[in-house]
Write an enzyme that holds these catalytic residues in place. Structure first.
Site, short mmCIF file in Angstrom:
data_model
loop_
_atom_site.label_atom_id
_atom_site.label_comp_id
_atom_site.label_asym_id
_atom_site.label_seq_id
_atom_site.Cartn_x
_atom_site.Cartn_y
_atom_site.Cartn_z
N LEU A 33 -2.81 -50.37 -58.91
CA LEU A 33 -1.60 -50.42 -58.06
C LEU A 33 -0.63 -49.27 -58.34
CD1 LEU A 33 -0.88 -54.28 -58.01
CD2 LEU A 33 -2.27 -52.92 -56.44
N ASP A 64 -7.40 -50.90 -64.49
CA ASP A 64 -7.55 -49.44 -64.45
C ASP A 64 -9.01 -49.08 -64.74
OD1 ASP A 64 -5.28 -46.96 -65.03
OD2 ASP A 64 -7.41 -46.59 -65.41
N GLY A 88 -8.33 -42.94 -57.91
CA GLY A 88 -8.09 -41.60 -58.43
C GLY A 88 -6.79 -41.04 -57.90
N SER A 130 -14.54 -34.75 -51.31
CA SER A 130 -13.58 -34.16 -50.37
C SER A 130 -14.08 -32.81 -49.87
CB SER A 130 -12.25 -33.98 -51.09
OG SER A 130 -11.39 -33.17 -50.34
N TYR A 153 -7.27 -30.55 -58.54
CA TYR A 153 -7.77 -31.72 -57.81
C TYR A 153 -9.17 -31.46 -57.25
CZ TYR A 153 -8.55 -34.78 -53.80
OH TYR A 153 -9.11 -35.65 -52.88
N LYS A 157 -13.03 -33.13 -58.28
CA LYS A 157 -14.03 -33.71 -57.37
C LYS A 157 -15.37 -33.01 -57.54
CE LYS A 157 -11.58 -36.76 -55.21
NZ LYS A 157 -11.89 -38.17 -55.35
N ARG A 235 -7.70 -28.16 -38.63
CA ARG A 235 -8.39 -29.11 -39.51
C ARG A 235 -9.22 -30.09 -38.67
NH1 ARG A 235 -6.79 -25.81 -42.36
NH2 ARG A 235 -5.65 -25.95 -44.33
N ARG A 296 1.66 -22.21 -46.54
CA ARG A 296 1.63 -22.95 -47.81
C ARG A 296 0.55 -22.31 -48.69
NH1 ARG A 296 0.34 -29.34 -47.54
NH2 ARG A 296 -1.65 -28.53 -46.81
N ASP A 299 -3.58 -22.73 -48.60
CA ASP A 299 -4.11 -23.27 -47.34
C ASP A 299 -5.14 -22.32 -46.73
OD1 ASP A 299 -2.89 -25.69 -47.20
OD2 ASP A 299 -1.35 -25.09 -45.75
P1 NAD Z 1 -4.81 -43.76 -52.30
O1 NAD Z 1 -3.91 -43.19 -53.32
O2 NAD Z 1 -4.21 -44.45 -51.13
O3 NAD Z 1 -5.84 -44.77 -52.99
C1 NAD Z 1 -6.29 -44.62 -54.31
C2 NAD Z 1 -6.09 -45.95 -55.03
O4 NAD Z 1 -6.54 -45.81 -56.37
C3 NAD Z 1 -4.62 -46.37 -55.10
O5 NAD Z 1 -4.51 -47.69 -54.61
C4 NAD Z 1 -4.27 -46.29 -56.58
O6 NAD Z 1 -3.36 -47.31 -56.94
C5 NAD Z 1 -5.62 -46.46 -57.23
N1 NAD Z 1 -5.78 -45.82 -58.53
C6 NAD Z 1 -5.44 -44.56 -58.90
N2 NAD Z 1 -5.81 -44.32 -60.16
C7 NAD Z 1 -6.42 -45.45 -60.61
C8 NAD Z 1 -7.03 -45.84 -61.83
N3 NAD Z 1 -7.09 -45.00 -62.87
N4 NAD Z 1 -7.57 -47.07 -61.93
C9 NAD Z 1 -7.51 -47.94 -60.90
N5 NAD Z 1 -6.93 -47.63 -59.72
C10 NAD Z 1 -6.40 -46.41 -59.58
O7 NAD Z 1 -5.78 -42.59 -51.83
P2 NAD Z 1 -6.80 -42.54 -50.61
O8 NAD Z 1 -6.27 -41.60 -49.59
O9 NAD Z 1 -7.19 -43.91 -50.20
O10 NAD Z 1 -8.02 -41.80 -51.32
C11 NAD Z 1 -9.10 -42.53 -51.87
C12 NAD Z 1 -10.08 -41.54 -52.47
O11 NAD Z 1 -10.53 -40.65 -51.45
C13 NAD Z 1 -9.48 -40.66 -53.56
O12 NAD Z 1 -10.45 -40.52 -54.58
C14 NAD Z 1 -9.24 -39.34 -52.88
O13 NAD Z 1 -9.31 -38.26 -53.76
C15 NAD Z 1 -10.37 -39.31 -51.86
N6 NAD Z 1 -10.05 -38.47 -50.70
C16 NAD Z 1 -8.96 -38.77 -49.93
C17 NAD Z 1 -8.66 -37.95 -48.85
C18 NAD Z 1 -7.46 -38.25 -47.97
O14 NAD Z 1 -7.11 -37.43 -47.14
N7 NAD Z 1 -6.82 -39.41 -48.11
C19 NAD Z 1 -9.47 -36.85 -48.53
C20 NAD Z 1 -10.57 -36.59 -49.32
C21 NAD Z 1 -10.87 -37.42 -50.41
C1 UD1 Z 2 -4.99 -31.35 -48.05
C2 UD1 Z 2 -5.45 -30.80 -49.37
C3 UD1 Z 2 -6.91 -31.16 -49.56
C4 UD1 Z 2 -7.09 -32.67 -49.49
C5 UD1 Z 2 -6.54 -33.18 -48.18
C6 UD1 Z 2 -6.55 -34.68 -48.21
C7 UD1 Z 2 -4.06 -28.80 -49.75
C8 UD1 Z 2 -4.05 -27.32 -49.87
N1 UD1 Z 2 -5.23 -29.37 -49.40
O1 UD1 Z 2 -5.78 -30.78 -47.05
O2 UD1 Z 2 -7.35 -30.71 -50.81
O3 UD1 Z 2 -8.45 -33.02 -49.60
O4 UD1 Z 2 -5.17 -32.76 -48.02
O5 UD1 Z 2 -6.01 -35.20 -47.09
O6 UD1 Z 2 -3.08 -29.46 -49.99
N2 UD1 Z 2 0.79 -28.63 -42.53
C9 UD1 Z 2 1.99 -28.22 -41.98
N3 UD1 Z 2 3.13 -28.87 -42.34
C10 UD1 Z 2 3.14 -29.93 -43.19
C11 UD1 Z 2 1.90 -30.36 -43.76
C12 UD1 Z 2 0.76 -29.66 -43.41
O7 UD1 Z 2 2.02 -27.27 -41.21
O8 UD1 Z 2 4.20 -30.48 -43.49
C13 UD1 Z 2 -0.46 -27.97 -42.11
C14 UD1 Z 2 -1.26 -27.35 -43.24
O9 UD1 Z 2 -0.88 -26.02 -43.45
C15 UD1 Z 2 -2.68 -27.49 -42.67
C16 UD1 Z 2 -2.64 -28.76 -41.84
O10 UD1 Z 2 -1.27 -28.98 -41.55
O11 UD1 Z 2 -2.98 -26.41 -41.83
C17 UD1 Z 2 -3.19 -29.97 -42.55
O12 UD1 Z 2 -2.55 -30.10 -43.81
P1 UD1 Z 2 -2.78 -31.38 -44.76
O13 UD1 Z 2 -2.60 -32.62 -43.97
O14 UD1 Z 2 -1.94 -31.19 -45.96
O15 UD1 Z 2 -4.32 -31.32 -45.12
P2 UD1 Z 2 -5.18 -30.14 -45.80
O16 UD1 Z 2 -4.34 -28.99 -46.19
O17 UD1 Z 2 -6.33 -29.87 -44.91
#
Ligand code: NAD
Ligand code: UD1
Length: 365
Positions: A33, A64, A88, A130, A153, A157, A235, A296, A299
C-alpha cells in the site's frame, strides 16, 4: 488457476485482478500500500459479480515483496499456479534521485520472489516490464529491437529481465512471461478503478486530467521541435483494460509452457501530445490551456510498438482507442474529486485481521 498478484491494489494490478476474476481465476493480492489504497479491494469486489457458487475468489494480504518471512510462509503453504508481479517503483525522475530504492524494490524484490518461487516449484512468473528498456528508434519497436535503458528505473527493469532469463535457463521447467508495456492510459469504464498519482503527476494523461478538472492551470507541452508531424512527442497509448486483457491471454497461453515468453503490449499506433490534448478536450467538453516549454531531459521523439507478436501468438488486439482512454480517464478524474474518504466495505474473508490456514495475516480491506 490460483494467482498471486503482487502490487495488486495498484493501477495496472487492480485492472488485471478484475480481468483474472472475470476469466474464472482466483486471485490473492499482495501489496504494501505504498502507492495505493486498500479500498481498491472493495471496488474490485464490487465490480466482480460472480455468477455461481464455484466462483473465483479474491483475497488481500498487506505485505512487502522484500519480506522474506512473509513470502516463505505464503509460498510454502499456498499452491499458486502463477505469480503476476506488478509491485515496484515506477517514477523515472525519482529513480535518478533514489536509485538504491529502485534496485531494492524492483531488482532485489523480484530476485527474492523468483528464488522462492523456484524453491517451492511454482511454475510461472509474469513480470511487468516496460518499453523504457528499448533504445531510441525512428521505427516501430519489436521484441528484437536493441535495448538501452536510459534511467535507473529502466535499468532495473532491464536487469530483472536478464536475471529472470538466467533463472529460467538454470530451471528449464520454469515459465517466465515478460510483458513490455508501452503507455498504459485511461481507467476502468465503470470509473471505479484508475490511477491516482500522489503529488504532481509525471505522466501526460493524469496531468491533463488534473488541468481538465481545474486542479492545475495549464498543461506544459515538453517541446514542439521533435521530428514528428506536429513537433510534439509521440507515444503508443494503450487502454489499461486492454493491458489487463493481454495479461490474461499471456498467462493462459504460457502458464504451463516452460521458457521465456516476451511480448510488447501496445497498439502499434502513435499519438502526439497535442493529439492527446485534443482527445481530452472532446472528453471533457472544454478547451484545455497549454504552453509549449523546453524538452524534458531523456524524452524520446517517438516510441511506438510493433504489436504483431502478441496479436499473432496470443490473439491479442488492443481494441479501445485514444478517445475511449481519455473518456474513461475523465470519468475517473471526476469521480476521484467527488469521492468522500472511503471506508472500505468489509468482506467475509477480511472482516477483521485474521490468520488464515496459510498462517498469513489477512488484513481488513
Ligand atoms: P502502481 O504504483 O499503481 O502499482 C504498484 C503497486 O505496487 C502499488 O500498489 C504499490 O503500493 C505496490 N508496491 C510497491 N512496492 C512494493 C513492495 N516492495 N512490496 C509490495 N508492494 C509494493 O504502478 P502501476 O502503474 O500499476 O505499475 C505496475 C507495474 O507496471 C510496475 O512494476 C511498473 O514499473 C510497471 N509499468 C508501469 C507502466 C505505467 O505506465 N503505469 C509502464 C510500464 C511498466
Ligand atoms: C514515461 C517514462 C517511462 C515509463 C512510462 C510509464 C520518462 C522519460 N519515461 O514514459 O520510462 O515507462 O512513463 O508510463 O519519464 N509530456 C508533456 N507534458 C507532461 C507530461 C508528458 O508534454 O506534463 C509528454 C512527454 O514529453 C512525452 C509524452 O507526453 O512525449 C508522454 O509522456 P509520459 O506520459 O511521461 O510517458 P513517457 O515519457 O512515454
Amino acid at each position: 488457476m490460483k494467482i498471486l498478484l503482487t502490487g495488486g491494489t495498484g493501477y495496472i494490478g487492480s485492472h488485471c485482478a478484475l480481468a483474472l476474476l472475470q476469466a474464472g481465476h482466483s486471485v490473492t493480492l499482495l501489496d504494501n500500500l505504498s502507492n495505493s489504497d486498500a479500498a481498491v479491494v472493495s471496488r474490485i469486489r464490487q465490480l466482480y459479480q460472480p455468477q455461481s457458487a464455484e466462483a473465483a475468489e479474491l483475497s488481500f494480504i498487506q505485505g512487502d515483496i522484500r519480506d522474506e518471512v512473509l513470502l516463505e510462509r505464503l509460498l510454502s503453504t499456498q499452491r499458486y499456479d502463477a505469480v503476476m508481479h506488478f509491485a515496484g517503483l515506477k517514477a523515472v525522475g525519482e529513480s535518478w534521485l533514489q536509485p538504491a530504492d529502485y534496485y531494492q524494490h524492483n531488482f532485489n524484490g523480484t530476485l527474492l520472489l523468483a528464488s522462492l518461487m523456484q524453491k517451492h516449484q511454482l511454475p510461472c512468473l509474469l513480470f511487468s516490464s516496460s518499453a523504457t528498456v528499448y533504445a531510441a528508434s525512428a521505427t516501430a519497436l519489436d521484441e528484437q529491437s536493441p535495448c538501452a535503458p536510459a534511467s535507473p528505473y529502466g535499468r532495473s527493469k532491464y536487469f530483472v529481465e536478464a536475471m529472470l532469463k538466467d533463472l529460467q535457463q538454470a530451471n528449464p521447467a520454469f515459465s517466465v512471461i515478460l510483458l513490455r508495456y508501452f503507455n498504459p492510459a485511461g481507467a476502468h469504464h465503470s470509473a471505479l478503478l484508475g490511477e491516482a498519482p500522489c503529488g504532481t503527476p509525471n505522466n501526460l494523461l493524469p496531468f491533463v486530467a488534473e488541468v481538465a478538472s481545474g486542479q492545475r492551470d495549464e498543461i506544459q507541452v515538453f517541446g514542439d521541435d521533435y521530428p514528428t508531424a506536429d513537433g510534439t512527442g509521440v507515444r503508443d497509448y494503450i487502454h489499461v483494460e486492454d493491458v489487463a486483457q493481454g495479461h490474461v491471454l499471456a498467462l493462459q497461453q504460457h502458464q504451463a509452457e516452460p521458457g521465456v515468453h516476451l511480448y510488447n503490449l501496445g497498439r502499434g499506433q502513435g499519438y502526439s501530445v497535442l493529439q492527446v490534448i485534443q482527445a481530452f478536450e472532446q472528453s471533457c467538453g472544454r478547451v484545455l490551456p497549454y504552453r509549449i516549454t523546453t524538452r524534458r531531459p531523456g524524452d524520446l521523439p517517438s516510441t511506438v510498438a510493433c504489436a504483431d507478436k502478441a496479436q499473432q501468438l496470443l490473439g491479442f488486439t488492443a481494441r479501445r482507442d485514444l478517445q475511449q482512454m481519455t473518456d474513461d480517464a475523465w470519468r475517473w478524474q471526476q469521480q476521484l474529486q467527488q469521492r468522500p474518504v472511503v471506508q472500505p466495505q468489509l468482506s467475509p474473508i477480511t472482516d477483521k485481521a485474521t490468520t488464515g490456514q496459510d498462517g498469513v495475516k489477512h488484513e481488513p480491506c
